[in-house]
Design a protein around this motif. Structure first.
Motif, short mmCIF file in Angstrom:
data_model
loop_
_atom_site.label_atom_id
_atom_site.label_comp_id
_atom_site.label_asym_id
_atom_site.label_seq_id
_atom_site.Cartn_x
_atom_site.Cartn_y
_atom_site.Cartn_z
N PHE A 48 0.89 -1.35 0.23
CA PHE A 48 0.03 0.43 -0.13
C PHE A 48 0.52 1.33 -0.11
CE2 PHE A 48 -1.96 -3.68 2.56
CZ PHE A 48 -3.03 -3.52 1.57
N ASP A 49 2.32 1.00 -0.10
CA ASP A 49 3.59 1.98 0.03
C ASP A 49 2.46 3.30 -1.60
OD1 ASP A 49 4.76 1.21 1.83
OD2 ASP A 49 5.91 1.00 0.50
N GLY A 50 2.66 4.42 -1.11
CA GLY A 50 2.52 5.38 -1.97
C GLY A 50 0.82 5.81 -2.35
N LEU A 51 -0.44 5.50 -1.47
CA LEU A 51 -1.73 4.95 -1.79
C LEU A 51 -1.88 6.21 -0.69
CD1 LEU A 51 -2.77 1.50 -3.02
CD2 LEU A 51 -2.27 3.78 -4.30
N MET A 52 -3.44 6.74 -0.73
CA MET A 52 -4.04 7.70 0.18
C MET A 52 -5.44 7.78 0.41
SD MET A 52 -2.42 11.49 -0.29
CE MET A 52 -2.09 11.99 1.12
N ALA A 53 -6.06 7.97 1.15
CA ALA A 53 -7.64 8.27 1.07
C ALA A 53 -7.41 9.82 0.35
CB ALA A 53 -8.34 8.43 1.96
N PHE A 54 -8.78 9.86 -0.42
CA PHE A 54 -9.12 11.04 -0.81
C PHE A 54 -8.97 12.06 -0.31
CE2 PHE A 54 -11.26 11.42 -5.54
CZ PHE A 54 -10.64 9.78 -6.34
N SER A 55 -10.01 12.08 1.24
CA SER A 55 -10.10 12.51 2.04
C SER A 55 -8.63 13.02 2.69
CB SER A 55 -10.97 11.94 3.21
OG SER A 55 -9.96 10.69 4.17
N ASP A 56 -7.74 12.38 2.82
CA ASP A 56 -6.20 12.87 3.45
C ASP A 56 -5.58 13.17 2.15
OD1 ASP A 56 -6.13 11.29 5.73
OD2 ASP A 56 -6.02 9.79 4.74
N ALA A 57 -5.81 13.12 0.27
CA ALA A 57 -5.17 13.89 -0.18
C ALA A 57 -5.53 15.45 -0.41
CB ALA A 57 -6.02 13.34 -1.76
N THR A 58 -6.90 15.50 -0.08
CA THR A 58 -8.03 16.33 -0.30
C THR A 58 -7.31 17.61 0.54
OG1 THR A 58 -9.62 15.53 1.29
CG2 THR A 58 -9.95 15.64 -1.42
N GLU A 59 -6.73 17.41 2.03
CA GLU A 59 -6.13 17.78 3.31
C GLU A 59 -5.73 18.25 2.73
OE1 GLU A 59 -5.66 17.52 8.30
OE2 GLU A 59 -7.06 16.07 7.73
N MET A 60 -4.73 17.41 2.00
CA MET A 60 -2.48 17.37 2.14
C MET A 60 -2.94 18.63 0.96
SD MET A 60 -1.64 14.06 3.11
CE MET A 60 0.43 15.05 2.50
N TRP A 61 -3.72 19.10 -0.23
CA TRP A 61 -3.31 19.49 -1.04
C TRP A 61 -4.23 20.43 -1.71
CZ3 TRP A 61 -1.22 14.77 -1.77
CH2 TRP A 61 -0.04 14.54 -2.29
N GLY A 62 -5.44 20.68 -0.04
CA GLY A 62 -6.36 21.89 0.07
C GLY A 62 -6.73 22.03 -0.98
N LEU A 63 -7.48 20.99 -1.43
CA LEU A 63 -8.40 20.51 -2.52
C LEU A 63 -10.08 19.90 -2.46
CD1 LEU A 63 -6.18 19.17 -5.27
CD2 LEU A 63 -6.44 20.80 -5.11
N ASN A 64 -10.84 19.96 -2.78
CA ASN A 64 -12.27 19.23 -3.12
C ASN A 64 -12.57 18.19 -3.22
OD1 ASN A 64 -14.77 18.88 -2.91
ND2 ASN A 64 -15.35 21.10 -1.92
N GLU A 65 -12.97 17.48 -2.48
CA GLU A 65 -13.05 16.19 -2.98
C GLU A 65 -13.71 16.13 -4.68
OE1 GLU A 65 -14.46 12.62 -1.78
OE2 GLU A 65 -13.28 12.99 0.61
N SER A 66 -14.67 16.60 -5.19
CA SER A 66 -15.43 16.98 -6.36
C SER A 66 -14.32 17.26 -7.23
CB SER A 66 -16.34 17.82 -6.43
OG SER A 66 -15.99 19.59 -6.25
N THR A 67 -13.57 18.30 -6.99
CA THR A 67 -11.90 18.51 -7.72
C THR A 67 -11.44 16.94 -8.64
OG1 THR A 67 -12.06 20.39 -6.55
CG2 THR A 67 -9.84 19.91 -8.20
N LEU A 68 -11.13 16.53 -7.80
CA LEU A 68 -10.48 14.79 -7.40
C LEU A 68 -11.32 14.09 -8.59
CD1 LEU A 68 -8.78 14.23 -4.40
CD2 LEU A 68 -7.45 15.21 -6.61
N ARG A 69 -12.27 14.33 -8.04
CA ARG A 69 -13.52 13.68 -9.26
C ARG A 69 -13.70 14.03 -10.34
NH1 ARG A 69 -15.95 10.10 -5.28
NH2 ARG A 69 -16.48 10.93 -3.28
N LYS A 70 -13.47 15.11 -10.73
CA LYS A 70 -13.53 15.98 -11.78
C LYS A 70 -12.59 15.48 -12.41
CE LYS A 70 -16.57 19.59 -11.01
NZ LYS A 70 -16.79 20.70 -10.46
N ALA A 71 -11.31 15.29 -12.39
CA ALA A 71 -9.85 15.36 -12.65
C ALA A 71 -10.13 13.52 -13.00
CB ALA A 71 -8.58 15.44 -11.44
N ILE A 72 -11.04 12.74 -12.78
CA ILE A 72 -10.95 11.10 -13.35
C ILE A 72 -12.01 10.97 -14.11
CG2 ILE A 72 -11.76 8.93 -12.00
CD1 ILE A 72 -11.02 9.64 -9.56
N SER A 73 -12.86 11.97 -14.20
CA SER A 73 -14.21 12.36 -15.23
C SER A 73 -13.43 13.34 -16.81
CB SER A 73 -15.04 12.93 -14.55
OG SER A 73 -14.41 14.24 -14.72
#
Length: 145
Positions: free
Chosen positions: A86-111
């Motif tokens: 699991f090295d190098g993996l993180m939950a969306f919630s942790d990623a959004t907190e660390m990068w100051g983003l909203n989860e919807s930003t990451l969902r849009k990045a996927i789409s």
């Protein structure tokens, strides 16, 4: 910079397996502290108390009781990296907190194909997981803490 702790597991021989938000696991040997800081020696006399370690509120350290705690920086700097699947993996919630983003930003990045499902991200049940390298590629190396 803080390295936020997600979980801790006490191991035999006074070692701690510490998982950090940024997808890194480290093994920390408490015996080094027993020599340097006398207060920690009480854990040697009471292994059940050692096993009762928990992550403090906010993830910035570990606590045993009102007198004993250990900072995330100490664990990060003096722990030994443990390789896991699991090295190098993180939950969306942790990623959004660390990068100051909203989860919807990451969902849009996927789409939009910026984060590729099955390569950069994956959904397990209701939880999205993202590769730290993909976050750095798309949103910069720093992240914020």
């Amino acid at each position: 910079m803080f390295h936020k702790i997600k979980s801790v597991t006490p191991f035999p021989d006074f070692k701690l397996n510490v998982q950090f938000s940024e997808g890194v696991t480290k093994l920390y040997d408490m015996k080094l502290l027993f020599e340097r800081i006398p207060a920690f020696r009480q854990l040697v006399d009471n292994p059940a108390e050692f096993a009762d370690v928990s992550v403090d509120v906010g993830g910035y350290g570990l606590v045993w009781n009102d007198d004993l705690d250990l900072s995330c920086d100490e664990l990060w700097q003096n722990g030994t990296v443990v390789k896991t699947p699991f090295d190098g993996l993180m939950a969306f919630s942790d990623a959004t907190e660390m990068w100051g983003l909203n989860e919807s930003t990451l969902r849009k990045a996927i789409s939009y194909g910026k984060l590729v499902n099955g390569v950069d991200v994956c959904k397990f049940g209701k939880q999205w997981i993202v590769a730290v390298d993909a976050m750095k590629r798309e949103y910069g190396a720093g992240g914020r803490r």
